[in-house]
Design a protein around this motif. Structure first.
Motif, PDB file in Angstrom:
ATOM      1  N   LEU A  80       0.543  -1.527   0.253  1.00  0.00           N
ATOM      2  CA  LEU A  80       0.073  -0.020  -0.149  1.00  0.00           C
ATOM      3  C   LEU A  80       0.867   1.164  -0.166  1.00  0.00           C
ATOM      4  CD1 LEU A  80      -2.264   1.214   0.469  1.00  0.00           C
ATOM      5  CD2 LEU A  80      -2.580   1.113   2.509  1.00  0.00           C
ATOM      6  N   PRO A  81       0.856   2.031  -1.496  1.00  0.00           N
ATOM      7  CA  PRO A  81       1.871   3.519  -0.964  1.00  0.00           C
ATOM      8  C   PRO A  81       1.278   3.988  -0.265  1.00  0.00           C
ATOM      9  CG  PRO A  81       0.618   2.450  -3.374  1.00  0.00           C
ATOM     10  CD  PRO A  81       0.355   1.393  -2.340  1.00  0.00           C
ATOM     11  N   ALA A  82       1.409   4.837  -0.785  1.00  0.00           N
ATOM     12  CA  ALA A  82       1.030   6.716   0.311  1.00  0.00           C
ATOM     13  C   ALA A  82      -0.271   6.888  -1.135  1.00  0.00           C
ATOM     14  CB  ALA A  82       1.766   8.007   0.597  1.00  0.00           C
ATOM     15  N   ILE A  83      -1.603   7.360  -0.323  1.00  0.00           N
ATOM     16  CA  ILE A  83      -2.191   7.822  -1.476  1.00  0.00           C
ATOM     17  C   ILE A  83      -2.822   9.490  -1.349  1.00  0.00           C
ATOM     18  CG2 ILE A  83      -4.956   7.611  -1.936  1.00  0.00           C
ATOM     19  CD1 ILE A  83      -4.522   4.414  -1.169  1.00  0.00           C
ATOM     20  N   ILE A  94      -2.508   7.346  -7.279  1.00  0.00           N
ATOM     21  CA  ILE A  94      -0.882   6.881  -6.315  1.00  0.00           C
ATOM     22  C   ILE A  94       0.415   7.541  -7.730  1.00  0.00           C
ATOM     23  CG2 ILE A  94      -1.523   5.849  -4.623  1.00  0.00           C
ATOM     24  CD1 ILE A  94      -0.055   3.297  -7.079  1.00  0.00           C
ATOM     25  N   ASN A  95       1.375   7.772  -7.466  1.00  0.00           N
ATOM     26  CA  ASN A  95       2.733   8.013  -8.255  1.00  0.00           C
ATOM     27  C   ASN A  95       3.178   7.060  -8.318  1.00  0.00           C
ATOM     28  OD1 ASN A  95       4.988   8.727  -9.487  1.00  0.00           O
ATOM     29  ND2 ASN A  95       4.611  10.955  -9.237  1.00  0.00           N
ATOM     30  N   ILE A  96       3.299   6.724  -9.537  1.00  0.00           N
ATOM     31  CA  ILE A  96       3.754   5.524  -9.618  1.00  0.00           C
ATOM     32  C   ILE A  96       4.890   5.530 -10.718  1.00  0.00           C
ATOM     33  CG2 ILE A  96       4.207   2.987 -10.229  1.00  0.00           C
ATOM     34  CD1 ILE A  96       3.183   3.306  -7.021  1.00  0.00           C
ATOM     35  N   ARG A  97       6.182   5.551 -10.559  1.00  0.00           N
ATOM     36  CA  ARG A  97       7.708   5.739 -11.706  1.00  0.00           C
ATOM     37  C   ARG A  97       7.268   6.629 -12.932  1.00  0.00           C
ATOM     38  NH1 ARG A  97       6.924   0.678 -10.160  1.00  0.00           N
ATOM     39  NH2 ARG A  97       5.721   0.109 -11.982  1.00  0.00           N
ATOM     40  N   GLY A  98       6.441   8.076 -12.017  1.00  0.00           N
ATOM     41  CA  GLY A  98       5.833   9.049 -13.044  1.00  0.00           C
ATOM     42  C   GLY A  98       4.458   9.378 -13.435  1.00  0.00           C
ATOM     43  N   VAL A 110      -2.323  -3.603  -3.246  1.00  0.00           N
ATOM     44  CA  VAL A 110      -3.242  -2.106  -4.559  1.00  0.00           C
ATOM     45  C   VAL A 110      -2.589  -3.490  -5.439  1.00  0.00           C
ATOM     46  CG1 VAL A 110      -2.626  -0.425  -6.065  1.00  0.00           C
ATOM     47  CG2 VAL A 110      -3.231   0.406  -3.603  1.00  0.00           C
ATOM     48  N   LEU A 111      -3.719  -3.622  -6.330  1.00  0.00           N
ATOM     49  CA  LEU A 111      -3.205  -4.241  -7.524  1.00  0.00           C
ATOM     50  C   LEU A 111      -3.417  -3.413  -8.540  1.00  0.00           C
ATOM     51  CD1 LEU A 111      -6.358  -7.531  -6.885  1.00  0.00           C
ATOM     52  CD2 LEU A 111      -3.888  -7.475  -6.239  1.00  0.00           C
ATOM     53  N   LEU A 112      -2.840  -3.359  -9.201  1.00  0.00           N
ATOM     54  CA  LEU A 112      -2.775  -2.060 -10.521  1.00  0.00           C
ATOM     55  C   LEU A 112      -3.416  -3.186 -11.942  1.00  0.00           C
ATOM     56  CD1 LEU A 112       0.390  -0.825 -10.339  1.00  0.00           C
ATOM     57  CD2 LEU A 112      -1.607   0.275 -10.025  1.00  0.00           C
ATOM     58  N   GLY A 143      -5.778   1.637  -9.609  1.00  0.00           N
ATOM     59  CA  GLY A 143      -5.704   0.562  -8.807  1.00  0.00           C
ATOM     60  C   GLY A 143      -6.394   0.156  -7.912  1.00  0.00           C
ATOM     61  N   LEU A 144      -6.571  -1.094  -6.952  1.00  0.00           N
ATOM     62  CA  LEU A 144      -7.303  -1.402  -6.450  1.00  0.00           C
ATOM     63  C   LEU A 144      -6.904  -1.994  -4.904  1.00  0.00           C
ATOM     64  CD1 LEU A 144      -8.940  -3.958  -9.020  1.00  0.00           C
ATOM     65  CD2 LEU A 144      -9.904  -1.969  -8.886  1.00  0.00           C
ATOM     66  N   VAL A 145      -7.572  -1.597  -4.133  1.00  0.00           N
ATOM     67  CA  VAL A 145      -7.095  -1.896  -2.658  1.00  0.00           C
ATOM     68  C   VAL A 145      -8.363  -2.795  -2.011  1.00  0.00           C
ATOM     69  CG1 VAL A 145      -6.828  -0.717  -0.358  1.00  0.00           C
ATOM     70  CG2 VAL A 145      -6.334   0.946  -1.949  1.00  0.00           C
ATOM     71  N   VAL A 146      -6.888  -4.153  -1.783  1.00  0.00           N
ATOM     72  CA  VAL A 146      -7.658  -5.126  -1.630  1.00  0.00           C
ATOM     73  C   VAL A 146      -7.501  -5.729   0.139  1.00  0.00           C
ATOM     74  CG1 VAL A 146      -8.596  -5.858  -4.029  1.00  0.00           C
ATOM     75  CG2 VAL A 146      -6.258  -7.010  -2.713  1.00  0.00           C
ATOM     76  N   ASP A 147      -8.266  -6.278   0.884  1.00  0.00           N
ATOM     77  CA  ASP A 147      -7.434  -6.487   2.085  1.00  0.00           C
ATOM     78  C   ASP A 147      -6.735  -7.656   1.964  1.00  0.00           C
ATOM     79  OD1 ASP A 147      -9.451  -5.257   2.807  1.00  0.00           O
ATOM     80  OD2 ASP A 147     -10.985  -7.344   3.964  1.00  0.00           O
ATOM     81  N   LYS A 148      -6.643  -8.550   1.155  1.00  0.00           N
ATOM     82  CA  LYS A 148      -5.354  -9.526   0.682  1.00  0.00           C
ATOM     83  C   LYS A 148      -4.863 -10.037  -0.826  1.00  0.00           C
ATOM     84  CE  LYS A 148      -5.698 -13.732   3.650  1.00  0.00           C
ATOM     85  NZ  LYS A 148      -5.566 -14.164   4.313  1.00  0.00           N
ATOM     86  N   VAL A 149      -3.552 -10.756  -1.304  1.00  0.00           N
ATOM     87  CA  VAL A 149      -3.936 -11.425  -2.362  1.00  0.00           C
ATOM     88  C   VAL A 149      -3.714 -12.601  -1.886  1.00  0.00           C
ATOM     89  CG1 VAL A 149      -2.818 -11.905  -4.404  1.00  0.00           C
ATOM     90  CG2 VAL A 149      -3.026  -9.817  -3.498  1.00  0.00           C
ATOM     91  N   ASN A 150      -4.604 -13.437  -2.065  1.00  0.00           N
ATOM     92  CA  ASN A 150      -4.660 -14.913  -1.900  1.00  0.00           C
ATOM     93  C   ASN A 150      -3.842 -15.537  -2.805  1.00  0.00           C
ATOM     94  OD1 ASN A 150      -6.212 -15.075   0.150  1.00  0.00           O
ATOM     95  ND2 ASN A 150      -8.460 -14.942  -0.974  1.00  0.00           N
ATOM     96  N   ASP A 151      -3.541 -16.121  -4.423  1.00  0.00           N
ATOM     97  CA  ASP A 151      -3.181 -17.055  -4.659  1.00  0.00           C
ATOM     98  C   ASP A 151      -3.413 -16.387  -6.103  1.00  0.00           C
ATOM     99  OD1 ASP A 151      -5.353 -18.265  -5.128  1.00  0.00           O
ATOM    100  OD2 ASP A 151      -4.145 -19.824  -3.798  1.00  0.00           O
ATOM    101  N   VAL A 152      -3.069 -17.528  -7.100  1.00  0.00           N
ATOM    102  CA  VAL A 152      -3.862 -17.671  -8.854  1.00  0.00           C
ATOM    103  C   VAL A 152      -3.550 -18.890  -8.870  1.00  0.00           C
ATOM    104  CG1 VAL A 152      -2.738 -17.226 -11.251  1.00  0.00           C
ATOM    105  CG2 VAL A 152      -1.331 -15.903  -9.534  1.00  0.00           C
ATOM    106  N   VAL A 153      -4.877 -18.967  -8.955  1.00  0.00           N
ATOM    107  CA  VAL A 153      -4.878 -20.180  -9.460  1.00  0.00           C
ATOM    108  C   VAL A 153      -5.804 -20.737 -11.424  1.00  0.00           C
ATOM    109  CG1 VAL A 153      -5.875 -20.811  -6.823  1.00  0.00           C
ATOM    110  CG2 VAL A 153      -7.747 -19.911  -8.774  1.00  0.00           C
ATOM    111  N   LYS A 154      -5.866 -21.849 -11.299  1.00  0.00           N
ATOM    112  CA  LYS A 154      -6.302 -21.790 -12.934  1.00  0.00           C
ATOM    113  C   LYS A 154      -8.023 -22.668 -12.088  1.00  0.00           C
ATOM    114  CE  LYS A 154      -4.978 -25.061 -17.042  1.00  0.00           C
ATOM    115  NZ  LYS A 154      -4.666 -23.590 -18.051  1.00  0.00           N
TER     116      LYS A 154
END
Length: 151
Positions: free
Chosen positions: A28-31, A45-49, A74-76, A85-96
């Motif tokens: 979570l960056p500064a918003i 947010i500012n990400i790499r300009g 944050v999920l970009l 950017g999507l603020v979420v409680d937590k990332v779990n995993d990647v699933v098929k």
């Protein structure tokens, strides 16, 4: 990347969206807040300009706000060529989740958040709520984001 979904959680609910939308996962960056925007739009947010609008997914889904914590991230994603950017409680995993394990979501009421949900995905004994990122913003909200400072 076919049939791959990024899973995240809000409270004890498990959501997922197609990995093809994801560009990056950030601590979570500064918003920087912007007055006069919808409550679910937390600011930018500012990400790499590059200035990127930030949405709190809990608030978008009409869930109560919870203070951010060490697992909040944050999920970009990129929607129609535009970053968000999507603020979420937590990332779990990647699933098929193969197509045969995806069931269109039943229409249960007319809640605001039901428009974002298009299906459920069965993964072992669990079920993920599959969201349509293209429906997170209305056309009017999308235009408003383009008018934010820095865009």
């Amino acid at each position: 990347m076919k049939d791959l979904y990024l899973c995240f959680s809000l409270d004890d609910r498990y959501y997922a969206f197609e990995v093809r939308y994801l560009t990056e996962i950030l601590a979570l960056p500064a918003i920087t807040t912007i007055p006069g925007t919808a409550p679910f739009l937390k600011g930018v947010i500012n990400i790499r300009g590059k200035i990127i609008p930030i949405m709190d997914v809990r608030l978008r889904f009409d869930m109560p706000f919870l203070p951010y914590h060490e697992r909040t991230c944050v999920l970009l994603v990129e929607l129609d060529g535009n970053p968000l950017g999507l603020v979420v409680d937590k990332v779990n995993d990647v699933v098929k989740i193969p197509p045969e394990n995806v069931d269109l979501a039943p229409k249960i009421g007319e809640s605001k958040s039901s428009r974002f949900i298009y299906a459920t995905g069965r993964v072992g004994d669990s079920v993920k709520i599959l969201i349509n990122l293209d429906r997170l913003l209305t056309q009017e909200e999308n235009l408003m984001l383009h008018e934010l400072p820095g865009n």
